[in-house]
Design a protein around this motif. Structure first.
Motif, short mmCIF file in Angstrom:
data_model
loop_
_atom_site.label_atom_id
_atom_site.label_comp_id
_atom_site.label_asym_id
_atom_site.label_seq_id
_atom_site.Cartn_x
_atom_site.Cartn_y
_atom_site.Cartn_z
N UNK A 110 1.21 1.74 -22.15
CA UNK A 110 -0.35 2.24 -22.96
C UNK A 110 -0.56 3.23 -22.64
N UNK A 111 0.50 4.56 -22.99
CA UNK A 111 0.48 5.78 -22.78
C UNK A 111 1.59 5.88 -21.73
N UNK A 112 0.54 7.41 -21.90
CA UNK A 112 2.00 8.16 -20.62
C UNK A 112 0.65 7.79 -19.41
N UNK B 127 0.52 -1.33 -0.13
CA UNK B 127 0.14 -0.31 0.02
C UNK B 127 0.82 1.01 -0.37
N UNK B 128 1.60 1.17 0.99
CA UNK B 128 2.30 2.75 0.80
C UNK B 128 3.75 2.54 -0.59
N UNK B 129 4.29 1.28 -1.59
CA UNK B 129 4.25 1.52 -2.28
C UNK B 129 3.58 2.33 -3.45
N UNK B 130 2.86 1.84 -4.34
CA UNK B 130 1.08 2.00 -4.12
C UNK B 130 0.98 4.13 -4.34
N UNK B 131 1.36 4.34 -2.47
CA UNK B 131 0.36 5.46 -2.79
C UNK B 131 1.67 6.18 -3.28
N UNK B 132 2.89 5.47 -2.90
CA UNK B 132 4.21 6.60 -3.60
C UNK B 132 3.81 7.19 -5.29
N UNK B 133 3.94 6.09 -5.46
CA UNK B 133 3.28 5.77 -6.85
C UNK B 133 2.82 5.89 -8.13
N UNK B 134 1.45 6.24 -6.90
CA UNK B 134 -0.17 6.10 -7.54
C UNK B 134 -0.43 6.64 -9.36
N UNK B 135 0.61 7.84 -8.90
CA UNK B 135 0.36 8.93 -10.12
C UNK B 135 0.87 8.43 -11.52
N UNK B 136 2.03 7.42 -10.95
CA UNK B 136 2.84 7.02 -12.33
C UNK B 136 2.53 5.88 -12.43
N UNK B 137 2.06 5.17 -11.22
CA UNK B 137 1.66 3.08 -11.88
C UNK B 137 0.56 2.83 -12.71
N UNK B 138 0.22 3.82 -13.51
CA UNK B 138 -1.01 3.21 -14.52
C UNK B 138 -0.25 3.00 -16.02
N UNK C 15 2.95 0.59 -15.17
CA UNK C 15 3.59 -0.49 -14.55
C UNK C 15 2.77 -1.68 -15.20
N UNK C 16 3.88 -2.24 -15.70
CA UNK C 16 3.06 -3.67 -15.84
C UNK C 16 2.23 -4.66 -15.20
N UNK C 17 2.13 -5.72 -14.85
CA UNK C 17 1.05 -6.89 -13.82
C UNK C 17 2.81 -7.14 -13.48
N UNK C 18 3.87 -7.73 -14.19
CA UNK C 18 4.97 -8.43 -13.47
C UNK C 18 5.63 -7.40 -12.36
N UNK C 19 5.99 -6.11 -13.10
CA UNK C 19 6.13 -5.21 -12.78
C UNK C 19 5.43 -5.13 -10.53
N UNK C 20 4.57 -4.87 -11.26
CA UNK C 20 3.84 -4.86 -9.56
C UNK C 20 4.22 -6.14 -8.54
N UNK C 21 4.08 -6.83 -9.41
CA UNK C 21 3.99 -8.42 -8.39
C UNK C 21 5.58 -8.33 -7.76
N UNK C 22 6.93 -8.02 -8.58
CA UNK C 22 8.59 -7.92 -8.65
C UNK C 22 8.25 -7.12 -7.55
N UNK C 23 7.31 -5.64 -7.10
CA UNK C 23 7.35 -5.18 -6.65
C UNK C 23 6.92 -5.42 -4.26
#
Length: 300
Positions: free
Chosen positions: A282-284, A89-100, A102-110
């Motif tokens: 997929x996009x910026x 949850x902390x990871x997603x809070x920090x990068x909330x506006x950039x992780x759109x 991020x691949x599913x694999x990157x999220x899993x590794x994070x």
């Protein structure tokens, strides 16, 4: 946040979109309100300070002391250091506006990375001249992409040339400083940061010793990760081909996950960071990053 808050944020980021979104952001509101209650100008605090997160991979890499030396040599003063428990949850809070993007694999590794160790958060202060401290620090630490790093940059110095396992994070601009200040620290900790005079570098070294005592140093080399995963899968009677291409390594991880095999998390992180996709393509991202160049262009 009031119209005055909108004006505040407009002075702390060159991104009109970010200023608009952050005006309604809970973390930004918490920082601004508390700093004002303490008699501290939020704009001045955000310009003169930044944060540096040494992630769990920095703990594994034993990167704290080299980072402290680099900060001192680049005119950044560490005014506070705190051990920070990290979770998904902390990871997603920090990068909330950039992780759109991020691949599913990157999220899993994070999510695996946050289980490796607690992190270390440094509060740094410096001179804000043409660039605020956060913008200067982010430029000086070097980019995420290891191919673009240059000698003298922090990430180049630390030497782990990997896209995902890049060891450190810092907020892009002063608006991000306000937001991340409240993500990393609760109200009581923020008050101590603002009111207690401590030797932040000495405290960081003390915390590093604690973290190192419970977190083993590990190899960042792909070959070491493959060797460990071979042992794990061999124990589960899963055959692994003698030679593995990037695609073969990726398939090994996908198949192991699908079968529910227990794998060494660090080895999965290292191998996955080399062979799995990190972006969706997929996009910026929701809010584009702020750089020294975009900061100066926004001020002109």
């Amino acid at each position: 946040m009031t119209a005055a808050g909108d004006t505040l944020l407009g002075a702390l980021t060159p991104s009109a979109a970010k200023a608009e979104v952050y005006a309604a952001d809970t973390y930004v509101q918490e920082s601004v309100d508390q700093l004002r209650d303490l008699g501290i100008d939020p704009a001045a605090f955000a310009r003169d300070h930044s944060l540096l997160l040494l992630k769990p991979d920095a703990v594994v890499a034993r990167a704290v002391e080299p980072t402290l030396e680099w900060l001192a040599h680049n005119d950044f003063e560490v005014v506070a250091a705190h051990r920070c428990a990290v979770n998904r949850h902390l990871v997603r809070a920090i990068w909330y506006f950039a992780w759109n993007i991020a691949s599913a694999e990157r999220r899993r590794l994070a999510d695996l990375l946050v289980g490796i160790s607690d992190a270390l958060v440094l509060v740094v202060r410096g001179e804000a001249d043409a660039l605020p401290v956060s913008v200067r620090l982010t430029a000086a630490k070097g980019p995420t992409d290891p191919r673009k790093r240059q000698p003298g940059e922090l990430r180049y110095l630390l030497g782990q040339h990997n896209f995902l396992l890049n060891l450190v994070h810092s907020p892009d601009d002063p608006a991000d400083v306000l937001r991340e200040f409240a993500i990393f620290f609760d109200e009581a900790t923020r008050r101590r940061v603002c009111t207690d005079a401590t030797d932040g570098a000495a405290r960081a070294r003390e915390l590093a010793r604690e973290l190192y005592a419970v977190t083993p140093a590990r190899s960042f080399e792909r070959a070491a990760a493959v060797a460990r995963l071979r042992r794990d899968l061999g124990a589960a009677n899963v055959p692994v081909a003698p030679e593995l291409s990037d695609a073969g390594c990726a398939r090994l991880l996908y198949d192991a996950w699908a079968a529910g095999h227990e794998l060494d998390p660090w080895s999965v992180l290292v191998l996955g960071s080399y062979v799995l996709p990190m972006r969706t393509g997929s996009g910026p991202q929701t809010l584009p990053p702020v750089t020294a160049k975009t900061w100066m262009e926004g001020r002109s």
